[in-house]
Design a protein around this motif. Structure first.
Motif, PDB file in Angstrom:
ATOM      1  N   THR A   1       0.852  -1.187   0.000  1.00 50.91           N
ATOM      2  CA  THR A   1       0.000   0.000   0.000  1.00 50.91           C
ATOM      3  C   THR A   1       0.884   1.231   0.000  1.00 50.91           C
ATOM      4  O   THR A   1       1.543   1.552   0.998  1.00 50.91           O
ATOM      5  CB  THR A   1      -0.919   0.034   1.245  1.00 50.91           C
ATOM      6  N   GLU A   2       0.919   1.940  -1.141  1.00 55.00           N
ATOM      7  CA  GLU A   2       1.746   3.141  -1.245  1.00 55.00           C
ATOM      8  C   GLU A   2       1.084   4.284  -0.495  1.00 55.00           C
ATOM      9  O   GLU A   2      -0.142   4.438  -0.514  1.00 55.00           O
ATOM     10  CB  GLU A   2       1.955   3.510  -2.710  1.00 55.00           C
ATOM     11  N   LEU A   3       1.896   5.122   0.161  1.00 55.26           N
ATOM     12  CA  LEU A   3       1.355   6.269   0.887  1.00 55.26           C
ATOM     13  C   LEU A   3       0.998   7.364  -0.111  1.00 55.26           C
ATOM     14  O   LEU A   3       1.828   7.735  -0.944  1.00 55.26           O
ATOM     15  CB  LEU A   3       2.385   6.778   1.901  1.00 55.26           C
ATOM     16  N   PRO A   4      -0.201   7.886  -0.065  1.00 58.90           N
ATOM     17  CA  PRO A   4      -0.624   8.906  -1.034  1.00 58.90           C
ATOM     18  C   PRO A   4       0.325  10.105  -1.039  1.00 58.90           C
ATOM     19  O   PRO A   4       0.671  10.643   0.020  1.00 58.90           O
ATOM     20  CB  PRO A   4      -2.022   9.306  -0.547  1.00 58.90           C
ATOM     21  N   GLY A   5       0.741  10.496  -2.240  1.00 59.52           N
ATOM     22  CA  GLY A   5       1.623  11.649  -2.377  1.00 59.52           C
ATOM     23  C   GLY A   5       3.075  11.363  -2.093  1.00 59.52           C
ATOM     24  O   GLY A   5       3.913  12.267  -2.168  1.00 59.52           O
TER      25      GLY A   5
ATOM     26  N   PRO B   1       5.510   8.791  -3.556  1.00 63.18           N
ATOM     27  CA  PRO B   1       5.844   7.671  -4.440  1.00 63.18           C
ATOM     28  C   PRO B   1       7.044   6.893  -3.927  1.00 63.18           C
ATOM     29  O   PRO B   1       8.013   7.481  -3.428  1.00 63.18           O
ATOM     30  CB  PRO B   1       6.141   8.351  -5.782  1.00 63.18           C
ATOM     31  N   HIS B   2       6.940   5.579  -4.029  1.00 61.44           N
ATOM     32  CA  HIS B   2       8.024   4.659  -3.659  1.00 61.44           C
ATOM     33  C   HIS B   2       8.239   4.550  -2.147  1.00 61.44           C
ATOM     34  O   HIS B   2       9.259   4.040  -1.706  1.00 61.44           O
ATOM     35  CB  HIS B   2       9.322   5.019  -4.385  1.00 61.44           C
ATOM     36  N   ILE B   3       7.268   5.032  -1.359  1.00 57.69           N
ATOM     37  CA  ILE B   3       7.236   4.792   0.080  1.00 57.69           C
ATOM     38  C   ILE B   3       5.920   4.066   0.349  1.00 57.69           C
ATOM     39  O   ILE B   3       4.841   4.600   0.071  1.00 57.69           O
ATOM     40  CB  ILE B   3       7.324   6.092   0.892  1.00 57.69           C
ATOM     41  N   ALA B   4       5.999   2.837   0.843  1.00 56.10           N
ATOM     42  CA  ALA B   4       4.798   2.001   0.916  1.00 56.10           C
ATOM     43  C   ALA B   4       4.892   1.005   2.057  1.00 56.10           C
ATOM     44  O   ALA B   4       5.993   0.650   2.512  1.00 56.10           O
ATOM     45  CB  ALA B   4       4.610   1.245  -0.406  1.00 56.10           C
ATOM     46  N   TYR B   5       3.727   0.554   2.526  1.00 54.32           N
ATOM     47  CA  TYR B   5       3.668  -0.559   3.469  1.00 54.32           C
ATOM     48  C   TYR B   5       3.624  -1.867   2.691  1.00 54.32           C
ATOM     49  O   TYR B   5       2.835  -2.018   1.744  1.00 54.32           O
ATOM     50  CB  TYR B   5       2.431  -0.460   4.355  1.00 54.32           C
ATOM     51  N   ARG B   6       4.457  -2.792   3.087  1.00 47.92           N
ATOM     52  CA  ARG B   6       4.420  -4.155   2.554  1.00 47.92           C
ATOM     53  C   ARG B   6       4.356  -5.114   3.734  1.00 47.92           C
ATOM     54  O   ARG B   6       5.263  -5.129   4.578  1.00 47.92           O
ATOM     55  CB  ARG B   6       5.680  -4.459   1.728  1.00 47.92           C
ATOM     56  N   ASP B   7       3.283  -5.887   3.769  1.00 46.55           N
ATOM     57  CA  ASP B   7       3.099  -6.847   4.864  1.00 46.55           C
ATOM     58  C   ASP B   7       3.367  -6.199   6.216  1.00 46.55           C
ATOM     59  O   ASP B   7       4.146  -6.697   7.037  1.00 46.55           O
ATOM     60  CB  ASP B   7       4.007  -8.069   4.661  1.00 46.55           C
ATOM     61  N   ASN B   8       2.728  -5.032   6.426  1.00 44.01           N
ATOM     62  CA  ASN B   8       2.738  -4.348   7.721  1.00 44.01           C
ATOM     63  C   ASN B   8       4.103  -3.771   8.102  1.00 44.01           C
ATOM     64  O   ASN B   8       4.381  -3.554   9.281  1.00 44.01           O
ATOM     65  CB  ASN B   8       2.255  -5.271   8.847  1.00 44.01           C
TER      66      ASN B   8
ATOM     67  N   PHE C   1       8.380   0.485   3.762  1.00 43.83           N
ATOM     68  CA  PHE C   1       9.516   0.340   2.861  1.00 43.83           C
ATOM     69  C   PHE C   1       9.754   1.656   2.110  1.00 43.83           C
ATOM     70  O   PHE C   1       8.806   2.373   1.766  1.00 43.83           O
ATOM     71  CB  PHE C   1       9.245  -0.748   1.803  1.00 43.83           C
ATOM     72  N   VAL C   2      11.015   1.949   1.847  1.00 38.58           N
ATOM     73  CA  VAL C   2      11.396   2.937   0.836  1.00 38.58           C
ATOM     74  C   VAL C   2      11.964   2.145  -0.328  1.00 38.58           C
ATOM     75  O   VAL C   2      12.966   1.441  -0.169  1.00 38.58           O
ATOM     76  CB  VAL C   2      12.418   3.949   1.376  1.00 38.58           C
ATOM     77  N   GLU C   3      11.285   2.205  -1.453  1.00 36.21           N
ATOM     78  CA  GLU C   3      11.569   1.322  -2.588  1.00 36.21           C
ATOM     79  C   GLU C   3      11.571  -0.126  -2.099  1.00 36.21           C
ATOM     80  O   GLU C   3      10.563  -0.581  -1.554  1.00 36.21           O
ATOM     81  CB  GLU C   3      12.853   1.753  -3.308  1.00 36.21           C
TER      82      GLU C   3
END
Length: 426
Positions: A4-8, A10-17, A20-22
C-alpha cells in the motif's frame, strides 16, 4: 506480498505491515544506522525530475536544482548525473557543487547578500549566471568583475508583486519582501546594468515563493515578466534567457499542487501566444524534487500522559526537523510497523530539546508504545539542510535508497564532531 503506497509519497509504501522505501525495509535501516535517520528514494527524485523534463519537451531548457532544499553531497551528485545544473545562494554551496562533481558552467548564483569574495570565487570558477537582486549589487559585481578582467553574466531578479498564497516566511515576490528589484524599477535597473563595464546582461528571472500549490500566481507573474521583457528589449537590451525560478509545492497534508508537466503546459500556452516559446528557459526546482522523496525515522522514547495533552516524546527534535518550529509546518507521521488491534490516542509528538517550540506534530492520532519507531514524512527538503547542533546534538545519518540497495551518504555526527573547531583558553 500486500503493498500500500502512501498517497503523495511515491516509492514509500507498506508491505506486509512494514514501511519500505523502494525495496528496503526502513526498520532495517534504523537498526543498522540508528535514529533519527533520514532516508531518501532515488526513484522518487528521478520521477519528480522527469515531470519537469516532460513539461519542457522540445524546448530549450536548463534545470538548476535549488540545492538549499537539500545540499548533501550525494544528493548533488545524483542530480549532476541527471544532467542538472545548480541554483546556489552562497560560496559554500558552490564548493559543495564542485566537490560533488557538478559543473560550474551550469551554476546560477542567487541571493540578496553576495559578498565580494563570493563574487570573485564564482567568477573565477566560471559560473553560468548571477541572479542580481538589487541595484547596489550590480555596481559591486561590475567592480569585482572589472578588477578580474572579466564581464559577469547577469540576470536581474524581478519582484512582480504577486501573492504566491503561501506562508509569509516563504513568500518572496511581494513588495514587502527583501528579494528582487521592484517591478517599477526594472527597466532603469536593466539600463544601468547594460551600461556597466563589468556586466553582460543575459536574462531575466523571478521567484515568487515556496510551497506554491496554485497555478494562478505563476500565470500572473509570467504576464508581468513578459510585459517587462517587451519593454526592456524595446529599449535595445536583448534578453537571452527567461528564468522562472522554482517554488512548486508538494503534498504535505492533502495539498494539491499541480503536476510540473501540467503547470508548464499552461505556462507555455501563454508563452507561445505571446511569441516567447522559443527562448532559452531556466527553472530552479528544489522542494518539488526532493521533499516527498525523504522521511525521517525516529524512536518513541517515552509516552507522557497529561491533563490537557498527551505527549509522545521521540528522539528526533527541532534541530533535525526545524520546519514545524519555524513555520508551524505539517509533516505526516506514521509508524514503521503499525500496531493492529491497539487503540489510538491523540498525542503531541515532541522532541528532547529544551524548548517548548520543539514539536514535530500536534494532535496526532497514534497507536504507539515506548520503543516503537515512527516515520516523519515529506522530510527530504529543508530538514537536513536546516538542521543544527543545538543542545550539542549530532546531526543525523542519511541513507539514499536505490531499488534494493541502501547507501550511507552521511555518517551520524558524534559530540566530538560538534566541537571539533572550538578551542579552549590557554
Amino acid at each position: 506480498m500486500n503493498s500500500t503506497e502512501l498517497p503523495g509519497h511515491p516509492h514509500i509504501a507498506y508491505r506486509d505491515n512494514a514501511l519500505f522505501v523502494e525495496d528496503v525495509r526502513v526498520s532495517d535501516l534504523a537498526r543498522d544506522h540508528g535514529t533519527p535517520l533520514f532516508v531518501y528514494s532515488t526513484a522518487s527524485m528521478r520521477e519528480a525530475l522527469a515531470a519537469y523534463q516532460r513539461g519542457f519537451a522540445g524546448r530549450k531548457l536548463h534545470i538548476c536544482y535549488a540545492m538549499k532544499a537539500n545540499s548533501s553531497l550525494a544528493m548533488l551528485q545524483f542530480f549532476a548525473r541527471q544532467g542538472c545544473g545548480f541554483d546556489i545562494v552562497s560560496g559554500g554551496e558552490l564548493e559543495r557543487v564542485l566537490a560533488a562533481g557538478g559543473e560550474a558552467g551550469k551554476v546560477i548564483f542567487s541571493g540578496v547578500g553576495k559578498t565580494r569574495a563570493e563574487m570573485r570565487q564564482a567568477l573565477q570558477a566560471g559560473i553560468l549566471c548571477f541572479n542580481v537582486e538589487s541595484e547596489a549589487e550590480l555596481e559591486v559585481l561590475s567592480e569585482v568583475a572589472t578588477a578580474l578582467g572579466k564581464r559577469a553574466p547577469v540576470s536581474i531578479r524581478v519582484n512582480p508583486n504577486v501573492d504566491p498564497k503561501t506562508h509569509p516566511y516563504i513568500s518572496t515576490g511581494l513588495k514587502g519582501n527583501k528579494f528582487g528589484v521592484a517591478h517599477e524599477r526594472t527597466l532603469a535597473t536593466y539600463q544601468r546594468a547594460a551600461a556597466l563595464p563589468g556586466l553582460q546582461v543575459v536574462g531575466i528571472d523571478f521567484h515568487i515563493g515556496s510551497q506554491i500549490t496554485e497555478v494562478s500566481p505563476y500565470l500572473d507573474a509570467t504576464d508581468r515578466l513578459l510585459d517587462l521583457i517587451e519593454l526592456i528589449e524595446a529599449a535595445g537590451i536583448p534578453i537571452h534567457h527567461i528564468d522562472f525560478g522554482g517554488g512548486l509545492g508538494i503534498n504535505y497534508n492533502g495539498d494539491t499542487p499541480p503536476a510540473a508537466d501540467a503547470l508548464w503546459q499552461q505556462l507555455f500556452a501563454k508563452l507561445d501566444a505571446r511569441g516567447f516559446g522559443d527562448r532559452q528557459f531556466m527553472i530552479e526546482p528544489g522542494r518539488s524534487l526532493v521533499g516527498n522523496a525523504g522521511l525521517c525515522a525516529t524512536e518513541v522514547l517515552y509516552l507522557k500522559p497529561g491533563e490537557e495533552k498527551n505527549f509522545c516524546i521521540v528522539d528526533a527534535a527541532m534541530n533535525d526537523l526545524p520546519r514545524p518550529a519555524m513555520y508551524q509546518a505539517y509533516h505526516a507521521i506514521v509508524p514503521l510497523q503499525p500496531r493492529t488491534g491497539s487503540p489510538a490516542q491523540e498525542y503531541d509528538v515532541v522532541g528532547p530539546v529544551c524548548e517548548s517550540g520543539d514539536w514535530i506534530g500536534r494532535d496526532r492520532s497514534l497507536a504507539v508504545q515506548q520503543g516503537d519507531q515512527l516515520a516523519v514524512l515529506s522530510a527530504g527538503a529543508y530538514c537536513m539542510a536546516m538542521s543544527s547542533n543545538y543542545n550539542t546534538r549530532g546531526r543525523a545519518a542519511e541513507v539514499l535508497v536505490d531499488g534494493g540497495q541502501a547507501h550511507l551518504i552521511r555518517t551520524r555526527e558524534t559530540a566530538a564532531d560538534t566541537f571539533r573547531n572550538e578551542h579552549l583558553l590557554p
